[in-house]
Enzyme design. Structure first.
Site, mmCIF file in Angstrom:
data_model
loop_
_atom_site.group_PDB
_atom_site.id
_atom_site.type_symbol
_atom_site.label_atom_id
_atom_site.label_comp_id
_atom_site.label_asym_id
_atom_site.label_seq_id
_atom_site.Cartn_x
_atom_site.Cartn_y
_atom_site.Cartn_z
ATOM 1 C CB CYS A 52 -38.666 32.511 -35.637
ATOM 2 S SG CYS A 52 -40.000 32.657 -36.834
ATOM 3 C CB CYS A 55 -38.705 35.438 -38.031
ATOM 4 S SG CYS A 55 -39.952 34.992 -36.799
#
Length: 314
Positions: A52, A55
């Site tokens: 991700c 993230c």
């Protein structure tokens, strides 16, 4: 399959809150690190994944803000790929964990709030501040002040008002915070409310420099609003009579209201140069009032002080 998130088990690990402010969690420790720990302080759960991209931006911001909160909130980071059983069970409970990052706030063993996506640090701060308010906690005063001043610098006066207000509630005799409330109200056009805030300041800080400066800012705003509409008239009067000191002072007020602070300074410096003593040094006093209202660290104030000293000490 073992029940990972079961309210019936919440009492089994009472007092087992995580000792650290920030830690990595998993499905085995979720009850202790999150559910039980949230009975002491709010706990944020950062659901993330190695693949991700957002993230990688959000998690450092979360860590920074949680660390700044000084133990008033905790952060538990959970890799969704390593904890699929937990994610599946929480998803069944209605948490939208199909996409990451997702941050879920727990308080008193219950889900209090959540957000998804990589919010900027300022929005993360605001989210945590709201969480702490809901939980009856408080952000450190230095952190609140820094965030409020940053909001002012960004022109977000609504956010600044909320932050200065929170700080004033924590510290009723914090003159800088109360002055911040008044100044942001003024910026939002709530002039009467701004005056009321200062009028009702605690006796201990009524004459504090910050409060006095905020009063000056309100007066400059009121005077400027009236003078701004007559700017051309003042210019014409000065053109007809360069020694019309009253017109020059009024022109300075109008220029200040028009966001031409350097022009306002120059008009008053010229009035002082021509006749410093006129009307009990009215031009010099108006200039000092500007410095107070604008803030002594304002670039126009700094430049104006240098110009004033060159006139007074020549």
């Amino acid at each position: 399959m073992d029940v990972i998130f079961d309210p019936a088990r919440q009492g089994a690990t009472a007092g087992g809150a995580a000792a650290g402010t920030i830690k990595d969690g998993d499905q085995k420790t979720f009850m202790q690190d999150v559910v039980e720990a949230s009975r002491e302080v709010p706990v944020l759960v950062d659901f993330w994944a190695t693949w991700c991209g957002p993230c990688k931006t959000l998690t450092p911001a979360l860590e920074k803000v949680v660390t700044a909160a000084g133990g008033r909130v905790r952060l538990v980071k959970i890799d969704i790929d390593k904890n699929r059983q937990l994610v599946a069970q929480l998803t069944q409970m209605g948490l939208p964990l199909q996409s990451v990052p997702t941050v879920v706030a727990f308080w008193q063993g219950q889900i209090l709030d959540l957000f998804q996506g990589a919010l900027p640090e300022s929005e993360v701060k605001r989210f945590i501040e709201g969480l702490l308010k809901a939980a009856g906690g408080q952000m450190p005063t230095a952190d609140l002040m820094a965030e409020a001043e940053a909001a002012v610098a960004q022109g977000d006066h609504h956010a600044a008002l909320e932050l200065f207000g929170a700080l004033s509630q924590q510290e009723p005799e914090n003159a800088k915070a109360l002055a911040g409330v008044a100044r942001t109200l003024l910026a939002l056009g709530e002039e009467e409310q701004a005056k009321a805030v200062l009028d009702n300041a605690p006796d201990k800080i009524k004459e504090a420099a910050e409060i006095t400066a905020a009063r000056s800012a309100i007066e400059v705003e009121i005077e400027g609003r009236r003078a701004k509409a007559m700017l051309a008239e003042f210019q014409n009067r000065i053109a007809a009579d360069p020694d019309d000191h009253a017109a020059r002072i009024d022109l300075a007020v109008a220029l200040s209201a028009s966001d031409d602070r350097d022009g306002a300074v120059d008009a008053l410096i010229e009035a002082i140069r021509r006749d410093r003593a006129w009307n009990e040094e009215a031009a010099r006093k108006q200039l000092l009032k500007f410095f107070e209202a604008w803030g002594f660290d304002d670039p126009a104030s700094k430049a104006g002080r240098r110009k004033l000293s060159s006139v007074l000490f020549r």
